[in-house]
Each structure stands twice: as structure tokens, then as C-alpha cells.
Design an enzyme around this catalytic site. Sequence first.
Site, PDB file in Angstrom:
ATOM      1  N   HIS A 226       0.805 -11.946   1.568  1.00 33.95           N
ATOM      2  CA  HIS A 226      -0.034 -11.109   0.721  1.00 33.95           C
ATOM      3  C   HIS A 226      -0.316 -11.757  -0.641  1.00 33.95           C
ATOM      4  O   HIS A 226       0.610 -11.976  -1.426  1.00 33.95           O
ATOM      5  CB  HIS A 226       0.685  -9.769   0.511  1.00 33.95           C
ATOM      6  CG  HIS A 226      -0.224  -8.629   0.232  1.00 33.95           C
ATOM      7  ND1 HIS A 226       0.158  -7.318   0.393  1.00 33.95           N
ATOM      8  CD2 HIS A 226      -1.512  -8.581  -0.183  1.00 33.95           C
ATOM      9  CE1 HIS A 226      -0.852  -6.520   0.079  1.00 33.95           C
ATOM     10  NE2 HIS A 226      -1.879  -7.274  -0.293  1.00 33.95           N
TER      11      HIS A 226
ATOM     12  N   TYR B 201       0.844  -1.200   0.000  1.00 37.47           N
ATOM     13  CA  TYR B 201       0.000   0.000   0.000  1.00 37.47           C
ATOM     14  C   TYR B 201       0.884   1.256   0.000  1.00 37.47           C
ATOM     15  O   TYR B 201       1.181   1.820   1.046  1.00 37.47           O
ATOM     16  CB  TYR B 201      -0.946   0.005   1.195  1.00 37.47           C
ATOM     17  CG  TYR B 201      -1.774  -1.259   1.343  1.00 37.47           C
ATOM     18  CD1 TYR B 201      -2.234  -1.951   0.219  1.00 37.47           C
ATOM     19  CD2 TYR B 201      -2.100  -1.763   2.601  1.00 37.47           C
ATOM     20  CE1 TYR B 201      -2.982  -3.112   0.353  1.00 37.47           C
ATOM     21  CE2 TYR B 201      -2.860  -2.925   2.737  1.00 37.47           C
ATOM     22  CZ  TYR B 201      -3.284  -3.595   1.609  1.00 37.47           C
ATOM     23  OH  TYR B 201      -4.026  -4.750   1.749  1.00 37.47           O
TER      24      TYR B 201
END
Length: 346
Positions: A144, A77
Amino acid sequence: MDKELPPTYVEGFHDLQAVKSMEYRTLGKTGLMVSKLSLGGGTLGCHYAAFDEDEAIETIRKAIKKGINYIDTAYWYGQGKSELIIGKALKGIPRQAYYIGTKVGRYELDFANMFDFSMERVRQSVKQSLERLQLDYVDVIQIHDIEFAPSLDIIITQTLPELSRQVAEGRARHIGITGYPISVLKECIEKSNINIAVVLTYARFTLIDDTLLEYIPFFKERNIGIINAAAPSMGLLTSQGPQKWHPASDDVKKVCKQAGDYCKEKDLEFTKLAVWHSFQCPDVATHLIGMQNLRELDINMDVLHNGITEEEKEILKDMKDKYLSKLTTKHWEGADLEKYWKEMKR
């Protein structure tokens, strides 16, 4: 009888009444009592609309004071930006007051350096995440988007064992996995002998896609905590609509835009209906929603505590009948993967 306060409650820091009115649920075998609404750090990077950093920091601080006690972030992010902002926001907040999860495995924007699930990179990643967050440990360390690994064997023989070491060495408390195809999360749990305590699934229990329901019995049977992220389907179920990169098909985007326009006509925020719908799933421990500012926090807290009106329920029903019910494909499974491997072969 007074409701029992969660272990994250800190006298003198929290708004006691807000904490008392928040619902807390156990996150599977972790035993963590997490707030039903939690704070997603995905919108604090580079993938969504621009935002004011100071207000984002204030939003995180206010959310924790009001009883939100789970925060999720990742290096991906904004290539560390989300972690840095959250680290600044947490400064001065008692460590007991919140739980936090971050991720390893997904990194840079360019395809060649986007994923690395190797042991060495995991070690480095955990160390750097803790530095950015200014913490000694995270409560949940997650892999992830495991579906992008060249094979699940890498996750099982390299990534998970290294995370297990990180837990043993005290840098994390519990291990989780994330991904868009839930079938891959299930397969990984079945094949691994490492204690996977948490799954983070996103955009799979929304107004247009209820795939998560199929897998809940499997996760419950193994006492695996379920984090349900992206109730607004990564911007798809909002009045503004999604970012250009959104992997949904043009058809899905078109129908969702019609639904969003219908909400605008009725002077109603589409996101509010999407969030309320996701909150109706009783088997999810926490609903992770990205919030960049105080207005978004207030809207989500209001839906959490007050639900939606009978009139809003009617509008939701009409909108589903007129628009969303016409969708034949309700997800974009495989689209991102196909694009990724096509680029990697170049």
C-alpha cells in the site's frame, strides 16, 4: 455464438444475463479475467461519508451476483472495518465467484504508526487480513502506497520478498504494488527481481489528470495488469465535493466545485460523467470504484452498460471547456508525502 462465461461464473448463484452483458478483461500476467467495473472498499472505512453497513453488505452481494468479480480492500480503510464488512458480505458466496485483493504496509491514522513495510509486520498483516475477510487466501496481495517507505530498498529487500513467501505458502496468489506517483511504481518494477503482476494506480486517469497514459506502454510491455482506481478522484469529481482531508490544492477544489455546480444546474450527476470518462481507457483491466449503497451501484452499472447520452456528452464538453480546461495543475503529487515527513520530523 454465445459469449464465453468467465471462470468466476457459478450456475445457480449468478444472474446469467448480467454476467453475459459484463465485459471481462485479463489482468496482465495473473491470467485472472476481471470485470471492467470492480468494487473498491476504500469508501467502507472511516475516510468517506457515513453509510449503512447492512446496505453496504447488500450492495457487495448484489454487485457480485451482477457479474462484478473483483473486490479491493485494505486494513487502512477504517483500520480493518472495510475488510470486516467485506468478510461479512462474502459469507455464503461461493469462493469461485470472485477475486479479491487486500494490502499491507499502511495501517494507523496517527503518523507515527501509519506505515510499516517490515517483513514481520507484513506476515502479521496478511494473517490478520485473512481473519477479518474470513478467507484462506486472497487473489492479489499489494503493498500500500510504496512512495511512503523511507527508501525503495525496504520495499525491494523486505516487503516484496515476504509477499513472495506468502504466495509460496498459499495465502495469496499474485503480488501487486500501489501508489499515487506512477513513476515510483515503474522504478520499483525495474529494480525488483520479484514477480510484480499488478499495479493499482488511483486518480491518474480522470477528467482532470491523464498521467497514467504515459506509463501504459511500460506496463503493457511487461504484461502487468493495470487497476485504475478513483475515477471520481476521491470525491473531487462529485456533486457533493471531496472530504476535508483531500490533498488537492484550493485552486483545484474550487474549479472542480464550479464544474460540479454546473452539473447540478443541468440536473446531472458529476460522478456519472467522471466514471464514463475513465471507462474509455482500453488498456486498463478494471476500474475500481467505491460504492457504499445500491444507488451508487446502479448508477455505475448503468454507465458501464449504457454509457451517456449525446446530450450528456455535450454537457461534459461544455463543462470541460468552461471550467476544467482552466486548471494549470491537475494533480497533488508530493503534497501527502511532504505533510507526512514534516509530521514524522516533529
